[in-house]
Design an enzyme around this catalytic site. Structure first.
Site, PDB file in Angstrom:
ATOM      1  N   GLU A  98     -11.140   0.940  -3.447  1.00  0.00           N
ATOM      2  CA  GLU A  98     -11.389   0.736  -2.016  1.00  0.00           C
ATOM      3  C   GLU A  98     -11.976   1.994  -1.385  1.00  0.00           C
ATOM      4  OE1 GLU A  98      -7.866  -0.675  -0.056  1.00  0.00           O
ATOM      5  OE2 GLU A  98      -8.703  -0.446   1.937  1.00  0.00           O
ATOM      6  N   GLY A 145      -4.342  -3.754   6.253  1.00  0.00           N
ATOM      7  CA  GLY A 145      -3.253  -3.529   7.208  1.00  0.00           C
ATOM      8  C   GLY A 145      -3.435  -2.216   7.922  1.00  0.00           C
ATOM      9  N   ASP A 205      -7.114   3.242  -3.155  1.00  0.00           N
ATOM     10  CA  ASP A 205      -7.806   3.374  -1.866  1.00  0.00           C
ATOM     11  C   ASP A 205      -8.019   4.859  -1.578  1.00  0.00           C
ATOM     12  OD1 ASP A 205      -8.846   3.163   0.675  1.00  0.00           O
ATOM     13  OD2 ASP A 205      -7.079   2.206   1.582  1.00  0.00           O
ATOM     14  N   SER A 210       0.860  -1.179   0.000  1.00  0.00           N
ATOM     15  CA  SER A 210       0.000   0.000   0.000  1.00  0.00           C
ATOM     16  C   SER A 210       0.901   1.235   0.000  1.00  0.00           C
ATOM     17  CB  SER A 210      -0.886  -0.030   1.249  1.00  0.00           C
ATOM     18  OG  SER A 210      -1.563   1.191   1.416  1.00  0.00           O
ATOM     19  N   ASP A 218     -13.833  -0.987   3.112  1.00  0.00           N
ATOM     20  CA  ASP A 218     -12.932  -1.099   4.256  1.00  0.00           C
ATOM     21  C   ASP A 218     -13.657  -0.456   5.451  1.00  0.00           C
ATOM     22  OD1 ASP A 218     -10.962  -0.634   6.201  1.00  0.00           O
ATOM     23  OD2 ASP A 218      -9.472   0.175   4.853  1.00  0.00           O
ATOM     24  N   LYS A 245     -10.061  -6.351   8.256  1.00  0.00           N
ATOM     25  CA  LYS A 245      -9.044  -5.990   9.245  1.00  0.00           C
ATOM     26  C   LYS A 245      -9.621  -6.404  10.585  1.00  0.00           C
ATOM     27  CE  LYS A 245      -7.472  -1.759   6.916  1.00  0.00           C
ATOM     28  NZ  LYS A 245      -7.508  -0.272   6.947  1.00  0.00           N
ATOM     29  N   LYS A 288      -2.778   5.090  -2.704  1.00  0.00           N
ATOM     30  CA  LYS A 288      -3.741   5.962  -2.038  1.00  0.00           C
ATOM     31  C   LYS A 288      -4.101   7.078  -3.010  1.00  0.00           C
ATOM     32  CE  LYS A 288      -3.829   4.045   2.075  1.00  0.00           C
ATOM     33  NZ  LYS A 288      -5.068   3.615   2.747  1.00  0.00           N
ATOM     34  N   LYS A 298      -1.163  -1.186  -4.444  1.00  0.00           N
ATOM     35  CA  LYS A 298      -2.307  -0.335  -4.067  1.00  0.00           C
ATOM     36  C   LYS A 298      -1.774   1.064  -3.881  1.00  0.00           C
ATOM     37  CE  LYS A 298      -4.692   0.341   0.381  1.00  0.00           C
ATOM     38  NZ  LYS A 298      -5.396  -0.354   1.486  1.00  0.00           N
TER      39      LYS A 298
HETATM   40  O1  OSB Z   1      -7.090   2.281   4.556  1.00  0.00           O
HETATM   41  O2  OSB Z   1      -6.076   0.478   4.344  1.00  0.00           O
HETATM   42  C1  OSB Z   1      -6.148   1.573   4.864  1.00  0.00           C
HETATM   43  C2  OSB Z   1      -3.050   2.247   7.016  1.00  0.00           C
HETATM   44  C3  OSB Z   1      -3.623   2.882   8.099  1.00  0.00           C
HETATM   45  C4  OSB Z   1      -4.974   3.121   8.099  1.00  0.00           C
HETATM   46  C5  OSB Z   1      -5.760   2.715   7.017  1.00  0.00           C
HETATM   47  C6  OSB Z   1      -5.198   2.056   5.932  1.00  0.00           C
HETATM   48  C7  OSB Z   1      -3.802   1.850   5.921  1.00  0.00           C
HETATM   49  C8  OSB Z   1      -3.087   1.249   4.803  1.00  0.00           C
HETATM   50  C9  OSB Z   1      -1.733   0.637   5.099  1.00  0.00           C
HETATM   51  O3  OSB Z   1      -3.474   1.281   3.658  1.00  0.00           O
HETATM   52  C10 OSB Z   1      -1.732  -0.834   4.923  1.00  0.00           C
HETATM   53  C11 OSB Z   1      -0.490  -1.481   5.507  1.00  0.00           C
HETATM   54  O4  OSB Z   1      -0.466  -1.771   6.724  1.00  0.00           O
HETATM   55  O5  OSB Z   1       0.428  -1.711   4.741  1.00  0.00           O
HETATM   56 MG    MG Z   2      -8.311   1.124   3.212  1.00  0.00          MG
END
Ligand code: OSB
Ligand code: MG
Length: 378
Positions: free
Chosen positions: A213, A290, A188, A135, A238, A262, A163, A161
């Protein structure tokens, strides 16, 4: 199993690089490590409530309060026959799922160790290795993002992925697709858009994304159903999914075609398994999200992701992707083929390195048979 002692540690782990999302910038990750001692066995769990209430309303401080004043007293000194027993004892507490999940994870580890089984086996895992993705936070420019993507693909990661946020979206997808037309790619938004932004998602539709996402509000299920009806690309929820009931509502309303699980967000491994099973019965793939976990939380994630319906690569990257030094040994690694080994030893299957844990602990409190024994600052 009699619960003899519980300890909480507020930890602060410095990220190797700032993580930028539509929710803001994170420089370090604050979580709570929960330790349960029961009849000579030690179990470890991680509550993923963060220092800020930007992803979830929970924070380290709210989770600490709920654990200290309600959840820990509900199990301490009791003879717990099963995880379901422990869940029932804390069930009067509404919400606060990240707090619940941290304690539940420590209990799962303790039960698995008491039975001499790996957490993966106890949860019903079937895989020896899991497919992992990465991510990537918002980068200063599309060119910088493409450089990062190249690096991670070179390390073997099986899916990318990125952001996105209003103003940093379509151009990023286009830049990656120009260089990597077919690499498994998903975006995401962390709830940064509204239904009226549908044009952005229509424009993304031809790029063959695995999924989009959480485009809309963190507590929405209905508008996502309207958006999904207009798109070829699957929506994955999510933030909107906190429980089995939410998952069922989202699937019956056709608000998404994929779910990100999660354990912290849904209250623990038990609820995660229920969502996994429901999705399996409806032919809906799931993947493991994550929360920038330390190796303690990551070990639990890897074990859960070994269940059969986790068919898409998870946000479960190598320890060194997040932190200079993990607090467990061995650290989690990604092989050249983009897979990660599921630990086979008892419980979480990795050792907590106590001096490293001490170094990242900013507050500690321990409880023995309902009494607060020690509170200290590091
Ligand atoms: O939206 O998936 C998410 C990290 C913190 C809070 C929300 C998210 C995330 C990540 C990181 O996308 C995922 C990772 O732990 O690699
Ligand atoms: Mg997410």
């Amino acid at each position: 199993m009699r619960i003899d002692r519980i300890e909480m540690r507020h930890v602060k782990l410095v990220l190797i690089a700032p993580f930028v999302t539509s929710m803001g910038v994170e420089y370090d990750e604050e979580h709570i490590i929960v330790r349960v001692d029961a009849e000579g066995v030690t179990g470890w769990g991680e509550s993923v409530a963060e220092g800020t209430p930007f992803y979830s309303y929970e924070t380290v401080q709210t989770a600490w309060h709920i654990l200290r004043d309600f959840l820990i007293p509900s199990v301490l000194g009791k003879d717990i026959a099963s995880i379901d027993d422990a869940i029932a004892l804390g069930a009067r507490v509404r919400g606060h799922r990240m707090a619940k999940a941290g304690l539940e994870a420590a209990l799962w580890d303790a039960f698995a160790k008491a039975e001499g089984k790996s957490l993966s086996t106890l949860l019903g895992g079937t895989r020896k290795r899991i497919d992992v993705g990465v991510s990537i936070g918002i980068q200063p420019s599309p060119a910088e993002l493409v450089r990062k993507v190249d690096g991670y693909l070179g390390e073997g990661y099986r899916r990318i992925k990125i952001k996105i946020a209003p103003g940093s979206d379509l151009a990023l997808v286009e830049a990656i697709r120009r260089k990597h037309p077919t690499v498994p790619l998903q975006v995401d938004a962390n709830s940064a858009y509204e239904l009226s932004d549908i044009g952005i998602f229509r424009a993304m539709d031809p790029y063959g994304l695995l999924l989009i996402e959480q485009p809309l509000s963190c507590d929405d299920i209905y508008d996502h159903s309207k958006l999904q009806a207009e798109l070829k690309t699957p929506i994955c929820l999510d933030e909107s999914i906190h429980s089995l009931a939410d998952a069922r509502a989202a699937l019956e309303l056709k608000s998404c075609r994929v779910i990100n699980i999660k354990p912290g967000r849904v209250g623990g491994f038990t609820e995660s398994k229920k969502i996994h099973d429901l999705c399996a019965s409806m032919n809906i793939p799931v993947w493991h999200g994550g929360m920038l976990e330390s190796g303690i939380g990551r070990a639990g994630n890897v074990a859960l992701a070994s269940l059969p319906n986790f068919t898409l690569p998870g946000d479960i990257s190598a320890s060194k992707r997040y932190y200079k030094e993990d607090i467990v040994d061995p650290a989690f690694e990604v092989a050249a083929d983009g897979t990660m080994a599921v630990p086979t030893g008892p419980g979480i299957g990795v050792n907590v390195v106590m001096d490293r844990l001490d170094r990242v602990t900013v507050r500690r409190e321990e409880f023995t048979r309902g009494k607060k024994e020690h509170e200290g600052s590091y």
